[in-house]
Scaffold this motif. Sequence first.
Motif, short mmCIF file in Angstrom:
data_model
loop_
_atom_site.label_atom_id
_atom_site.label_comp_id
_atom_site.label_asym_id
_atom_site.label_seq_id
_atom_site.Cartn_x
_atom_site.Cartn_y
_atom_site.Cartn_z
N THR A 74 0.70 -1.19 -0.12
CA THR A 74 -0.04 0.07 0.04
C THR A 74 0.92 1.19 -0.21
N GLU A 75 2.08 1.21 0.71
CA GLU A 75 2.98 2.21 0.70
C GLU A 75 4.42 1.49 0.45
N PRO B 155 -0.53 -4.80 2.97
CA PRO B 155 -1.87 -4.29 3.34
C PRO B 155 -2.07 -4.85 4.83
N THR C 53 -8.37 -0.78 9.45
CA THR C 53 -8.15 -0.53 8.04
C THR C 53 -8.45 1.30 7.99
N GLN C 54 -9.58 1.71 8.72
CA GLN C 54 -10.03 3.09 8.52
C GLN C 54 -9.26 4.02 9.63
N HIS D 241 -0.99 8.42 10.31
CA HIS D 241 -0.61 7.22 9.41
C HIS D 241 -1.08 5.89 10.15
N TYR E 283 -2.84 2.40 8.68
CA TYR E 283 -4.30 2.18 8.19
C TYR E 283 -4.23 3.09 6.84
N ASN E 284 -5.55 2.74 6.18
CA ASN E 284 -5.64 3.42 4.95
C ASN E 284 -6.80 4.30 4.72
N LYS F 280 -9.68 6.71 3.98
CA LYS F 280 -10.18 7.10 2.71
C LYS F 280 -9.91 8.50 2.11
#
Length: 436
Positions: free
Chosen positions: A22-23, A28, A229-230, A409, A432-433, A435
Amino acid sequence: MKKTMLTAALAVSVFCATVEMTEAGVPPVEFQVSLNNAESEFFTVEVKGTAYERGFQHGAALRKVIRPTLNRFKYDMIEHFLTSLGTDKTYQDYKTYFYSQTGLFQTAMRHAPELVAEIRGIADGASLAFEDVFIYNLNFDETFWVLEAMTGIDPMLAMEKSQQGLAPSGHCSHGSVWGEGKVSIGYTLDWTRHFEGSQALIKHVKEDGTVLLMTTYAGTLIGHGINATQGYTFTPHSKFQLAHDVQHGLAQIFIYRKLLEAGSVDQAVQYLQQVKPAAGLAYALSDKNGTRTFEVSANQVAEFKTDGNWMAVANVARANNDLSASYQAEFNLQGKSIEIDKLPQGYWAFNQDSVQRFALLEANIAKQTPAQMGPQQWQALFSQKPLNKPVDSDMATSNLWHVVEIDEHYIDYHVSAGNPGNLPLEPYRFMYNPKP
């Protein structure tokens, strides 16, 4: 030779597809943390798939601890309460009343069918009756309101008046501070001694890839957790003074999960604005921007705010004036306009423990920053009484406690299966990712 090279190439291809970055250098969310049952003080489980499949994996893995804990719930908790309230009724009477005279199961089926399926999976995995495991999942505040419906006595108000320890008082405490894109939270989830020794840490990977990391009691859906995740979290707090509705309301354990699965604090707030709960609670929702707290009763939602970038929550309602029928009768408030800041002194006296905890938190965090309130500082604060209530011969409080730190982050989850200062906090970190 060609076959060997082809096999190796396919293996690399599959691996890269599985842990696509993801980065730079960060896999993930699903692959960032693995639980280790041998090293944790919790019973740990990682589950994946549909709601039923995740429940089945949970139940099968923890069946040896779910079974005795369920029996303690039935016979040491429910039957003890029934005796304390002056009845000769048994758990079987409670179970019959629960399914025939309340709407708790039907409401859950209408509003959270996937979570009912997860409970069914837990029951099947543990080889236990679904009807018992469903009731066991509703072991929090709804227990008292089913007992109230059965007996005509508000168990919590009776306990507060008598001070004889016939029922456990609420002791969940939250403190948080925030600023400059970071929040730091300390929280104890305290419940009855019957669940001591069943504390579990469960990592869910949902079908859409969302990762939830949750502490709970073995065999139940959730006690507290993070959306890894969020990048947000929530804390729940009993408000026994607020109006409740076991006929039409949704039980709190389903609300917990709905909040954690909403996708963001904003979406969780929207959910709270439209849900009708079975029990009155406060929910503190936190992301990197800070904490928002809502006291939610059967008929009303009220946001509680402080005078700065800090939040303290205990178990007495401070914003929502939708008081229960028993509280209105106790203070002769039926049919009157109720103003929280003008309630009789007896209201606060009945909830003196919560008043003291709020005051202790405010005095220690109101002028602090997230950098000043890390895990060590939270532990030093929460190790003090009345915030800290370890199980002993007189106190029937079983603890889970947590420190959560969230920045732009990372979300760091520090958790313990004991009371503050007892067992060490176990750290879990996710990038986390959020939105866009």
